[in-house]
Enzyme design. Structure first.
Site, PDB file in Angstrom:
ATOM      1  CG  HIS A  23      -1.781   1.150   1.416  1.00  0.00           C
ATOM      2  ND1 HIS A  23      -3.148   1.109   1.226  1.00  0.00           N
ATOM      3  CD2 HIS A  23      -1.503   2.431   1.794  1.00  0.00           C
ATOM      4  CE1 HIS A  23      -3.666   2.303   1.469  1.00  0.00           C
ATOM      5  NE2 HIS A  23      -2.682   3.125   1.820  1.00  0.00           N
ATOM      6  CD  GLU A  24       1.745   3.386   3.671  1.00  0.00           C
ATOM      7  OE1 GLU A  24       1.841   4.476   3.067  1.00  0.00           O
ATOM      8  OE2 GLU A  24       0.765   3.113   4.387  1.00  0.00           O
TER       9      GLU A  24
ATOM     10  CG  HIS B  57       0.313   6.135  -0.603  1.00  0.00           C
ATOM     11  ND1 HIS B  57      -0.877   6.509  -1.183  1.00  0.00           N
ATOM     12  CD2 HIS B  57      -0.008   5.669   0.642  1.00  0.00           C
ATOM     13  CE1 HIS B  57      -1.879   6.294  -0.334  1.00  0.00           C
ATOM     14  NE2 HIS B  57      -1.377   5.777   0.773  1.00  0.00           N
TER      15      HIS B  57
ATOM     16  CB  VAL C 201      13.762 -21.659 -15.344  1.00  0.00           C
ATOM     17  CG1 VAL C 201      12.611 -22.650 -15.468  1.00  0.00           C
ATOM     18  CG2 VAL C 201      14.564 -21.932 -14.088  1.00  0.00           C
TER      19      VAL C 201
ATOM     20  CG  ASN D 224      11.497 -18.023 -16.804  1.00  0.00           C
ATOM     21  OD1 ASN D 224      11.743 -17.813 -17.983  1.00  0.00           O
ATOM     22  ND2 ASN D 224      12.379 -17.801 -15.841  1.00  0.00           N
TER      23      ASN D 224
ATOM     24  CG  PHE E 208      13.132 -13.063 -17.621  1.00  0.00           C
ATOM     25  CD1 PHE E 208      12.634 -11.783 -17.481  1.00  0.00           C
ATOM     26  CD2 PHE E 208      14.493 -13.267 -17.488  1.00  0.00           C
ATOM     27  CE1 PHE E 208      13.481 -10.725 -17.215  1.00  0.00           C
ATOM     28  CE2 PHE E 208      15.344 -12.218 -17.220  1.00  0.00           C
ATOM     29  CZ  PHE E 208      14.837 -10.944 -17.079  1.00  0.00           C
TER      30      PHE E 208
ATOM     31  CD  GLU F 114      15.738 -16.911 -16.944  1.00  0.00           C
ATOM     32  OE1 GLU F 114      15.664 -16.713 -15.733  1.00  0.00           O
ATOM     33  OE2 GLU F 114      15.335 -17.948 -17.488  1.00  0.00           O
TER      34      GLU F 114
ATOM     35  CD  GLU G  27      15.761 -19.028 -21.373  1.00  0.00           C
ATOM     36  OE1 GLU G  27      15.410 -19.921 -20.602  1.00  0.00           O
ATOM     37  OE2 GLU G  27      15.208 -17.900 -21.419  1.00  0.00           O
TER      38      GLU G  27
ATOM     39  CG  ASP H 265      11.172 -18.573 -21.665  1.00  0.00           C
ATOM     40  OD1 ASP H 265      10.032 -19.086 -21.756  1.00  0.00           O
ATOM     41  OD2 ASP H 265      11.958 -18.845 -20.745  1.00  0.00           O
TER      42      ASP H 265
END
EC number: 3.4.24.-
Length: 610
Positions: free
Chosen positions: A335-336, A339, A405, A408, A410, A412, A415, A418
């Site tokens: 929450h903060e 902000h 991996v 996923n 992403f 990496e 690779e 992906d």
């Protein structure tokens, strides 16, 4: 590539449903006892990985079978992750602990698209999952020689304090109304690209001395508490296209760095000052959050600067460790951070599809991990207006702590692409099983990639957006569309400005962006305030001290605008925000005289501006 090991574990429900028990989360009135069992069992002598990359758990909730899918939270820690604590004599001790094989997971319930899960598998299973809109917690029962766990609803935990906790932010410090009223179709290409880009928040968490005492002076216990919290925060922000990575943890294990006050606003200011003058000088990061054991005045549970992200002074928040259940503290910290990311409190008309939303002004007993429609609009408005740059910095491929991996989403090290698992991949150029390009493919994505092949050299991949931009062309050797723009110093906007890094910054446009369509540049006399060297006018800062402009540089300091609206009679308006004192300064590259442009608070020859 690492082959993802899927392990199915059954949690057999013990034929007893407890009526009351004291757990880490508190006194629980109603719970189920379950026993994790791996199915199938590993062959005798087989080596068990300490923490698998992916796991599934089967168990029953209220008599109904569910399947919990878990994946290790890759990227939870940055490559340069460090931890700092202090010896009894105050000596700083900083280490770079190995976190590659960590035990923190995200997940979901099978056949429940809205479900989420945040689980620690360090010592048994501990965390939460949502199922059909209800929040459940799971944690090990501390019984000798037993694998027993308790599963229970949050609503069944006895509340120690029935008084609702609240966020201390009570007013808007900035207004984004002019942006909110603009439609998506009015966005510039630059703004649209910024909105579409994935955002990354590099976070430092700090635990004060009271936290250290609260958890029996045990660094490991405090560290585990913080890890549990950031794992939940990461889950919450995924739906906002924001990745939160922990780059540092600091525990004040000998004394506090300043005297903490029960007045939350005072403590926030002290923490933000310490962050700017101390922490930032030894640890690069985007945002810092203090977790404190102090009780703030009244019902306040936390406080954060609105719109402070990326600002050296104001990208900070403070949160009270107000509940034994870590995911409730995590929601308060999220929450903060919200902000800091430009989001104000929800109004009664805001909805997120749950009983409460992350940015509700009062922390609800109904824990929620969802941002409301209002929060999403406010965050977008903030991004369009401020375009904070630090959260665009994508971690390098080598920054991902864990080994790559495949599957996923992403890309990496090692690779080519992906596109997810073989079952979900829809990319004909990418082999989902290996994350390599298929035979004959040159590329899988990019503006200069078409049907797995590089577009021809000279093919336009992005049109020019204005007179300081240039059409971007493919090279024929890459899928990337490299940005090009006109040389700096070329006249633009009818000679009212000079091109600067692909833009044409002129004061009139800057005034309109700050004050609305009726704004214009003030008379020259207003700019004389820049000779004073205070927040009304200055040219630059040195060690947080405002330096007055030299007379020839007054057009390169604070921007002065006149708002021609009937209600505004002030001929010398400035834009001032306590969350960012430098906002409202004349932008670099702005024309300040014929043949001259602003650079580092000075009016210099246009060919020297940088």
């Amino acid at each position: 590539m690492i082959q993802v090991l899927l392990v199915t574990i059954c949690l057999a429900v013990f034929p007893y449903q407890g009526s009351s028990i004291i757990l880490e989360s508190g006194n629980v009135n109603d719970y189920e006892v379950v026993y994790p069992r791996k199915v199938p069992a590993l062959p005798k002598g087989a080596v068990q990985p300490k923490y698998e990359d992916a796991m599934q758990y089967e168990f029953k909730v209220n008599g109904e079978p569910v399947v919990l899918h878990l994946e290790k939270n890759k990227g939870l820690f940055s490559e340069d992750y460090s931890e700092t604590h202090y010896s009894p004599d105050g000596r700083e001790i900083t280490t770079n602990p190995p976190v590659e094989d960590h035990c923190y997971y995200h997940g979901r319930i099978q056949n429940d698209a809205d479900s989420t899960a945040s689980i620690s598998a360090c010592n048994g299973l501990k965390g939460h999952f949502t199922l059909q809109g209800e929040t459940y917690l799971i944690e090990p029962l501390k019984l000798p020689d037993s694998e027993a766990h308790a599963v229970f609803k949050y609503e069944n935990v006895e509340k120690e304090d029935e008084a609702p906790k609240m966020c201390g932010v009570t007013q808007n410090w900035e207004s984004y109304e002019p942006i909110k009223k603009a439609s998506q179709s009015n966005l510039t290409p630059e703004q649209q690209r910024y909105l579409n880009a994935k955002k990354y928040v590099k976070l430092v968490m700090v635990a004060d001395y009271i936290m250290y005492l609260k958890y029996d002076r045990n660094l490991t216990t405090v560290r585990t508490r913080m890890y549990d919290i950031v794992n939940v925060i990461n889950v919450i922000y995924q739906r906002m296209n924001i990745h939160v990575a922990l780059v540092g943890l600091e525990i004040w294990s000998n004394k506090d760095k300043f005297i903490l006050r029960s007045a939350a606003d005072v403590t926030l200011k002290l923490f933000a000052t310490w962050r700017e003058t101390d922490l930032l000088k030894r640890k690069s990061h985007d945002n810092a959050q203090l977790l404190t054991g102090i009780n703030f005045n009244g019902p306040t549970a936390g406080l954060g600067y609105l719109g402070g992200i990326c600002n050296p002074m104001y990208s900070a928040g403070i949160v009270q460790d107000h509940n034994k259940i870590h995911h409730l503290v995590a929601i308060a910290m999220a929450h903060e951070m919200g902000h800091n990311l430009g989001i104000d409190h929800d109004k009664d008309t805001c909805t997120c599809g749950a009983k409460s939303c992350v940015m509700a002004g009062t922390l609800s007993c109904e824990a929620s991990y969802l941002f409301s429609d209002c929060s999403r609009k406010e965050h977008q408005a903030f991004l369009i207006k401020d375009m904070p740059q630090c959260i665009l910095k994508k971690p390098l491929k080598t920054d991902v702590v864990s080994p790559p991996v495949c599957g996923n989403y992403f890309v990496e090290v090692g690779e080519d692409c992906d596109c997810g698992s073989p079952a979900t991949c829809r990319d004909s150029c990418c082999d989902a099983a290996t994350c390599k390009l298929r035979q004959g493919a040159q590329c899988a994505e990019g503006l200069c990639c078409d049907q797995c092949r590089f577009k021809g050299a000279g093919t336009e991949c992005r049109a020019a957006t204005d007179e300081c931009d240039m059409a971007d062309l493919c090279t024929g050797r890459s899928a990337e569309c490299t940005d090009r723009f006109q040389r700096n110093g070329q006249p633009c906007q009818n000679n009212n400005g000079y091109c600067y890094n692909g833009k044409c910054p002129i004061m009139t446009d800057q005034c309109i962006a700050l004050f609305g369509p009726n704004a214009a540049v003030s008379e020259d006399a207003c700019f004389q305030f820049n000779l004073e060297g205070n927040h009304y006018g200055y040219c630059r800062k040195e060690q947080n001290t405002k330096i007055a402009c030299e007379p020839q540089n007054v057009k390169c300091g604070r921007l002065y605008c006149i708002d021609s609206s009937p209600a505004n009679k002030n001929p010398c308006n400035i834009y001032y925000s306590p969350g960012d004192e430098d906002k409202g300064m004349v932008l670099p590259g702005t024309k300040c005289a014929d043949g001259k442009a602003c650079s580092n608070g000075q009016c210099v020859d246009v060919n020297r501006a940088s």
